[in-house]
Design an enzyme around this catalytic site. Sequence first.
Site, PDB file in Angstrom:
ATOM      1  CB  CYS A  85      -0.906  -0.025   1.230  1.00 26.20           C
ATOM      2  SG  CYS A  85      -1.887   1.486   1.420  1.00 26.20           S
ATOM      3  CB  CYS A  88      -0.462   2.338   5.592  1.00 25.76           C
ATOM      4  SG  CYS A  88      -1.058   0.695   5.106  1.00 25.76           S
ATOM      5  CB  CYS A 103      -9.243  -3.686 -17.261  1.00 21.66           C
ATOM      6  SG  CYS A 103      -8.060  -3.999 -15.946  1.00 21.66           S
ATOM      7  CB  CYS A 134      -5.201  -0.571   2.495  1.00 15.60           C
ATOM      8  SG  CYS A 134      -3.911  -0.990   3.697  1.00 15.60           S
ATOM      9  CB  CYS A 137      -4.134   2.902   5.967  1.00 12.30           C
ATOM     10  SG  CYS A 137      -4.157   2.739   4.166  1.00 12.30           S
ATOM     11  CG  HIS A 140     -10.770   3.557  -3.385  1.00  9.93           C
ATOM     12  ND1 HIS A 140     -11.839   2.692  -3.522  1.00  9.93           N
ATOM     13  CD2 HIS A 140     -10.367   3.859  -4.639  1.00  9.93           C
ATOM     14  CE1 HIS A 140     -12.072   2.494  -4.812  1.00  9.93           C
ATOM     15  NE2 HIS A 140     -11.197   3.188  -5.516  1.00  9.93           N
ATOM     16  CG  HIS A 143     -14.225  -0.912  -7.584  1.00  8.53           C
ATOM     17  ND1 HIS A 143     -13.660   0.268  -8.020  1.00  8.53           N
ATOM     18  CD2 HIS A 143     -15.263  -0.562  -6.769  1.00  8.53           C
ATOM     19  CE1 HIS A 143     -14.331   1.296  -7.495  1.00  8.53           C
ATOM     20  NE2 HIS A 143     -15.310   0.824  -6.734  1.00  8.53           N
ATOM     21  CG  ASP A 147     -13.992  -9.678 -15.124  1.00 10.94           C
ATOM     22  OD1 ASP A 147     -13.197  -9.528 -14.167  1.00 10.94           O
ATOM     23  OD2 ASP A 147     -14.396  -8.742 -15.823  1.00 10.94           O
ATOM     24  NE  ARG A 155     -11.380  -7.512 -14.356  1.00 11.83           N
ATOM     25  CZ  ARG A 155     -11.905  -6.281 -14.504  1.00 11.83           C
ATOM     26  NH1 ARG A 155     -11.109  -5.225 -14.444  1.00 11.83           N
ATOM     27  NH2 ARG A 155     -13.192  -6.122 -14.711  1.00 11.83           N
ATOM     28  CB  CYS A 157      -9.867  -3.795 -11.159  1.00 12.22           C
ATOM     29  SG  CYS A 157      -9.639  -2.542 -12.405  1.00 12.22           S
TER      30      CYS A 157
HETATM   31 FE    FE Z   1      -2.757   1.033   3.548  1.00 14.70          FE
END
Ligand code: FE
Length: 170
Positions: A85, A88, A103, A134, A137, A140, A143, A147, A155, A157
Amino acid sequence: MRIVLITILFAMTTNCSSQEQDDKGRQKADNPYYSQTDTTHLDVSDAEWKKILPEDVYRVARKEGTERPFTGEYWDAETRGTYYCAVCGNKLFRSTAKFASSCGWPSFYEPVRPNSVNYKPDHSMGMSRIEVECARCDSHLGHIFDDGPEPTGKRFCMNSIVLDFEPDEE
Ligand code: FE
């Protein structure tokens, strides 16, 4: 078809041009919460993250932004190593679970540990999706979709900007 549609919707809803990623070394040095070994859950306010994180990282990690497809640093990366991440330092994915996806975002079929990430229903943008955060922390990351390839069919993504990659030592 579904991937193409989602890609177009993602691209349309992206409200910021891609920016060069800030120097990751400087970013980590300025971040007192960054640790690749401490797995203790963090409870840091958005206001504090805003002071610490580069603007483009903050926008995706704390405001559920999405980078434009095919613009991130890792969407077509194939080097062996570990993805952490970028907010963090929590260990998130191994390159062995990364697969070539059309994608435009780095895609993985599983996290490094089941509890590395959390899942949250997301009904924004007129879509019904599952958001991946995560687990350390709550930032975001992206998603998850159904598939992906075997063995999980998932997946993950992800946005490159919220990932911090370290190659394996030879
Ligand atoms: Fe994090």
